[in-house]
Design a protein around this motif. Structure first.
Motif, PDB file in Angstrom:
ATOM      1  N   ARG A  14       0.853  -1.203   0.000  1.00 44.15           N
ATOM      2  CA  ARG A  14       0.000   0.000   0.000  1.00 44.15           C
ATOM      3  C   ARG A  14       0.887   1.252   0.000  1.00 44.15           C
ATOM      4  O   ARG A  14       0.527   2.289   0.578  1.00 44.15           O
ATOM      5  CB  ARG A  14      -0.916   0.008   1.228  1.00 44.15           C
ATOM      6  N   LEU A  19      -2.585   5.400  -5.774  1.00 41.33           N
ATOM      7  CA  LEU A  19      -2.905   4.171  -6.509  1.00 41.33           C
ATOM      8  C   LEU A  19      -3.731   3.204  -5.669  1.00 41.33           C
ATOM      9  O   LEU A  19      -4.581   2.481  -6.198  1.00 41.33           O
ATOM     10  CB  LEU A  19      -1.617   3.506  -7.009  1.00 41.33           C
ATOM     11  N   VAL A  20      -3.492   3.189  -4.369  1.00 41.31           N
ATOM     12  CA  VAL A  20      -4.300   2.333  -3.495  1.00 41.31           C
ATOM     13  C   VAL A  20      -5.754   2.792  -3.566  1.00 41.31           C
ATOM     14  O   VAL A  20      -6.682   1.994  -3.749  1.00 41.31           O
ATOM     15  CB  VAL A  20      -3.774   2.375  -2.044  1.00 41.31           C
ATOM     16  N   ARG A  23      -7.199   1.959  -7.221  1.00 41.14           N
ATOM     17  CA  ARG A  23      -7.455   0.534  -7.505  1.00 41.14           C
ATOM     18  C   ARG A  23      -8.666   0.051  -6.716  1.00 41.14           C
ATOM     19  O   ARG A  23      -9.450  -0.762  -7.188  1.00 41.14           O
ATOM     20  CB  ARG A  23      -6.199  -0.312  -7.221  1.00 41.14           C
ATOM     21  N   ARG A  42      -6.157  -5.090  -6.442  1.00 41.17           N
ATOM     22  CA  ARG A  42      -4.915  -5.096  -5.649  1.00 41.17           C
ATOM     23  C   ARG A  42      -3.706  -5.098  -6.600  1.00 41.17           C
ATOM     24  O   ARG A  42      -3.872  -5.131  -7.805  1.00 41.17           O
ATOM     25  CB  ARG A  42      -4.895  -6.345  -4.762  1.00 41.17           C
ATOM     26  N   PRO A  43      -2.494  -5.081  -6.046  1.00 43.82           N
ATOM     27  CA  PRO A  43      -1.317  -5.138  -6.930  1.00 43.82           C
ATOM     28  C   PRO A  43      -1.279  -6.437  -7.741  1.00 43.82           C
ATOM     29  O   PRO A  43      -1.806  -7.461  -7.309  1.00 43.82           O
ATOM     30  CB  PRO A  43      -0.140  -5.075  -5.952  1.00 43.82           C
ATOM     31  N   ASN A  67      -6.322  -5.325 -13.021  1.00 49.94           N
ATOM     32  CA  ASN A  67      -6.885  -4.876 -11.739  1.00 49.94           C
ATOM     33  C   ASN A  67      -8.188  -5.616 -11.422  1.00 49.94           C
ATOM     34  O   ASN A  67      -8.557  -5.781 -10.268  1.00 49.94           O
ATOM     35  CB  ASN A  67      -7.138  -3.367 -11.773  1.00 49.94           C
ATOM     36  N   ARG A 116       2.867  -1.884 -10.348  1.00 50.44           N
ATOM     37  CA  ARG A 116       2.001  -3.050 -10.119  1.00 50.44           C
ATOM     38  C   ARG A 116       0.560  -2.735  -9.754  1.00 50.44           C
ATOM     39  O   ARG A 116      -0.243  -3.646  -9.598  1.00 50.44           O
ATOM     40  CB  ARG A 116       2.648  -3.939  -9.066  1.00 50.44           C
ATOM     41  N   CYS A 117       0.247  -1.452  -9.610  1.00 53.64           N
ATOM     42  CA  CYS A 117      -1.151  -1.086  -9.385  1.00 53.64           C
ATOM     43  C   CYS A 117      -1.639  -0.242 -10.544  1.00 53.64           C
ATOM     44  O   CYS A 117      -0.879   0.523 -11.134  1.00 53.64           O
ATOM     45  CB  CYS A 117      -1.302  -0.297  -8.084  1.00 53.64           C
ATOM     46  N   CYS A 132       7.576   1.871  -6.857  1.00 52.04           N
ATOM     47  CA  CYS A 132       7.273   0.491  -7.244  1.00 52.04           C
ATOM     48  C   CYS A 132       8.461  -0.205  -7.913  1.00 52.04           C
ATOM     49  O   CYS A 132       8.521  -1.428  -7.931  1.00 52.04           O
ATOM     50  CB  CYS A 132       6.060   0.440  -8.169  1.00 52.04           C
TER      51      CYS A 132
END
Ligand code: SF4
Length: 230
Positions: A14, A19-20, A23, A42-43, A67, A116-117, A132
């Motif tokens: 996180r 991005l958290v 997503r 999530r990632p 996603n 990754r997100c 990331c």
């Protein structure tokens, strides 16, 4: 195994507040549109052969692709293009990639995302890229001894691949090689270890709808990577 450990740790990352939020908001807002299906939100881990001859480096998961489905390049149009080509050149067992339980499998190949997100507008900030970056770098360092060809999808993936291989001890030519479709750069480490980095336009709709990237162009680069990997 170390790759499993990276997957487990990244799946709960996180570190990027924007991005958290994104997503999870996309997952919440769109769940209704995909009623009855699980929505990942999530990632996205790397996926494929743990000892890949070909490594594919993408940008970031799509809002309703990775996603949603939890698997990289799965469930969106970019993924449709990419997997159809991978299948044509022998690197994937099926021509489509629709959901995580569809039987699709990569053959001597692995995919990772530089970020990754899923980012808004598919554009991570510089800070998000740098936050990331170590996930991809760690994964690439683990699989690098097996990799003969790395395909960077777009300039973002190109830069991430160069940074990751440099961090893993590969010599990167100076000045830094510029991204282009079909560009090839040899990255060497010590004596005898070498990876050919290949540039490839990203199979995003921006490129495929406009004809900037055609199926033969994509097949040429992925086929070349498959040949290099034997
Ligand atoms: Fe973590 Fe990467 Fe997602 Fe940022 S983009 S929250 S670093 S997995």
């Amino acid at each position: 195994a170390p790759l499993d450990e990276i997957d487990a740790r990244v799946s709960v990352c996180r570190a990027c507040p924007r991005l958290v939020t994104w997503r999870e908001d996309v997952a919440r807002d769109k769940r209704a549109a995909f009623a009855g299906e699980p929505y990942w939100g999530r990632p996205i881990s790397g996926w494929g052969d743990p000892r890949p001859g070909v490594l594919i480096v993408g940008l970031a998961p799509a809002a309703h692709g990775g996603n949603r489905t939890g698997r990289i390049f799965t469930g969106d149009r970019s993924g449709d293009w990419l997997f159809a080509s991978l299948h044509r050149v022998g690197l994937a067992v099926q021509e489509t990639s629709e959901h995580a339980g569809d039987g699709q499998r990569l053959v001597n190949a692995r995919m990772v995302a530089a970020v990754r997100c899923a980012p808004p507008l598919n554009k991570p900030t510089t800070q998000e890229r740098d936050t990331c970056g170590p996930w991809a770098a760690r994964e690439i360092a683990l699989v690098a001894p097996y990799v003969r060809a790395a395909v960077a999808l777009g300039g973002f993936g190109w830069d991430a691949a160069l940074r990751s291989f440099a961090a893993a001890g590969y010599a990167v030519p100076r000045p830094k090689p510029r991204f282009g479709h079909g560009v090839e750069v040899l990255l060497e480490r010590g004596t005898g270890e070498a990876v050919t980095l290949l540039g490839c336009y990203h199979p995003s709709q921006q490129n495929t709808f406009t004809g900037r990237l055609t199926e033969p162009m994509l097949d040429a680069v992925l086929g070349r990577a498959a040949d290099l990997a034997g």
